[in-house]
Design a protein around this motif. Structure first.
Motif, PDB file in Angstrom:
ATOM      1  N   GLN A 181       1.383   2.642  16.373  1.00 48.94           N
ATOM      2  CA  GLN A 181       1.156   2.282  14.974  1.00 48.94           C
ATOM      3  C   GLN A 181       0.638   0.849  14.880  1.00 48.94           C
ATOM      4  O   GLN A 181       1.011  -0.005  15.677  1.00 48.94           O
ATOM      5  CB  GLN A 181       2.445   2.417  14.160  1.00 48.94           C
ATOM      6  N   PRO A 182      -0.226   0.567  13.895  1.00 48.40           N
ATOM      7  CA  PRO A 182      -0.746  -0.805  13.752  1.00 48.40           C
ATOM      8  C   PRO A 182       0.356  -1.767  13.323  1.00 48.40           C
ATOM      9  O   PRO A 182       1.172  -1.439  12.454  1.00 48.40           O
ATOM     10  CB  PRO A 182      -1.807  -0.669  12.664  1.00 48.40           C
ATOM     11  N   ALA A 183       0.369  -2.938  13.935  1.00 50.07           N
ATOM     12  CA  ALA A 183       1.358  -3.955  13.554  1.00 50.07           C
ATOM     13  C   ALA A 183       0.911  -4.691  12.294  1.00 50.07           C
ATOM     14  O   ALA A 183       1.725  -5.070  11.466  1.00 50.07           O
ATOM     15  CB  ALA A 183       1.580  -4.934  14.693  1.00 50.07           C
ATOM     16  N   ASN A 184      -0.400  -4.899  12.160  1.00 51.08           N
ATOM     17  CA  ASN A 184      -0.937  -5.686  11.052  1.00 51.08           C
ATOM     18  C   ASN A 184      -1.263  -4.810   9.844  1.00 51.08           C
ATOM     19  O   ASN A 184      -1.618  -3.636   9.989  1.00 51.08           O
ATOM     20  CB  ASN A 184      -2.202  -6.429  11.493  1.00 51.08           C
ATOM     21  N   TYR A 185      -1.143  -5.397   8.670  1.00 51.80           N
ATOM     22  CA  TYR A 185      -1.502  -4.705   7.443  1.00 51.80           C
ATOM     23  C   TYR A 185      -2.250  -5.671   6.538  1.00 51.80           C
ATOM     24  O   TYR A 185      -2.142  -6.893   6.656  1.00 51.80           O
ATOM     25  CB  TYR A 185      -0.260  -4.169   6.719  1.00 51.80           C
ATOM     26  N   GLU A 186      -3.022  -5.107   5.623  1.00 53.87           N
ATOM     27  CA  GLU A 186      -3.724  -5.919   4.623  1.00 53.87           C
ATOM     28  C   GLU A 186      -3.910  -5.094   3.367  1.00 53.87           C
ATOM     29  O   GLU A 186      -4.277  -3.920   3.419  1.00 53.87           O
ATOM     30  CB  GLU A 186      -5.070  -6.403   5.141  1.00 53.87           C
ATOM     31  N   VAL A 187      -3.641  -5.694   2.233  1.00 53.70           N
ATOM     32  CA  VAL A 187      -3.828  -5.071   0.924  1.00 53.70           C
ATOM     33  C   VAL A 187      -4.775  -5.959   0.134  1.00 53.70           C
ATOM     34  O   VAL A 187      -4.544  -7.169   0.030  1.00 53.70           O
ATOM     35  CB  VAL A 187      -2.491  -4.941   0.172  1.00 53.70           C
TER      36      VAL A 187
END
Length: 331
Positions: A22-28
């Motif tokens: 799963q990706p560790a980074n997120y962006e909204v």
């Protein structure tokens, strides 16, 4: 027992492997063109004391405790919040370019500790301003499963916040207001309705055709309309974009009519959310209704229909005078 432990170990290993993928980074990120000059939009974000005017979370608990630094419109300025329902945290300006950009550090203390970077961009578009609101961060290993869901969870709140920011900055062309009157006790009522099963995006057209037919059926059969028309939502299938609902009108002296269904709503306790504004903002109101129920730990009664009541007539009112309420049935 050894077989059980072996299976448990395999499950744990599989879980860790899945988390690693799963990706560790997120962006909204959300954007909105606001019909004001950049300096007007910038001022309502730069001065943290203005956030209570448009913040999409404070509206859920306006009595939450807010504290501010000495200077709130410059780098290192901060504000913090502490609420019984919305949790607690702190927002700090880290860098600012007047009327162009803002960088912020966001800390959540409750209900869960986390840190994120928040950024704002203010870009001239003719005489208006495109405002960009974004957040990026990194999930701890055991919470990586949340990364892909952040856009769904936070994105709608950002859209609501940008709409409120537009109104607070003077752009009221498409303004709407969401409120939370609290819990209400409904009285029993009979209704006549037409049933709808179909795509969510065709609901507006179905309602535009359905309500006049139901009203005509009541008049032609000598029934008296006893209140505001409403829609009873029985099921939302968001995955397939379908809805099951009844487009209804409450009546006195209920009669059976060919081609229509009839029913009765029993007395029920609801958590109410209000929308003042165009029906196209109902999605935002529904999102806020469920968010409010979750924050306040209200238990929605599964199996009972959710009610959308049209308090004012769209033929006679518009803009902020157009009122709708959403009632979620409570246990």
């Amino acid at each position: 027992m050894s077989i059980f432990l072996s299976i448990l170990a395999l499950i744990i290993i599989a879980g860790f492997i899945w988390l690693m993928m799963q990706p560790a980074n997120y962006e909204v990120v959300r954007r909105r063109v606001i019909n004001v000059a950049p300096d007007e939009a910038y001022a309502n974000v730069a001065d943290l004391k203005n956030w209570s005017k448009w913040n999409p979370w404070i509206m859920h608990e306006p009595d939450a405790t807010l504290e501010y630094s000495g200077q709130t419109d410059a780098a290192q300025g901060w504000y913090s919040w502490n609420g019984q329902f919305i949790g607690s945290g702190k927002m700090t300006h880290t860098s600012m370019i007047e009327n162009q950009s803002i960088e912020q550090a966001l800390e959540f203390h409750k209900p869960m500790k986390s840190k994120s970077e928040v950024y704002w961009r203010f870009s001239p578009v003719g005489e208006s301003t495109e405002v960009t609101w974004g957040m990026r961060g990194k999930m701890p290993f055991l919470f990586r499963w949340m990364s892909k869901m952040m856009d769904q969870w936070v994105g709608k709140d950002y859209e609501i916040g940008l709409a409120r920011l537009a109104a607070a900055s003077g752009d009221t062309e498409d303004a709407y207001e969401i409120g939370f009157p609290g819990t209400v006790e409904s009285q029993p009522e009979d209704y006549i309705a037409t049933h709808y099963v179909g795509p969510i995006d065709e609901m507006a057209d179905a309602m535009k055709k359905g309500f006049p037919k139901v009203v005509m059926a009541t008049v032609e059969n000598g029934m008296k309309i006893s209140g505001a028309p409403f829609t009873l939502y029985h099921d939302f299938d968001m995955k397939n974009g379908k809805v099951i609902c009844d487009i209804a009108v409450p009546v006195d002296e209920l009669k059976e009519v060919d081609g229509f269904i009839t029913g009765s709503l029993l007395a029920q306790k609801y958590m109410r959310t209000s929308l003042h504004g165009d029906y196209k903002h109902l999605e935002a109101a529904w999102h806020s209704a469920f968010s409010h129920a979750r924050m306040f730990k209200q238990k929605i009664q599964v199996g009972k229909p959710m009610v959308e009541r049209y308090v004012t007539d769209p033929a006679e009112t518009s803009g902020l005078e157009l009122q709708t309420v959403i009632d979620l049935p409570l246990k």
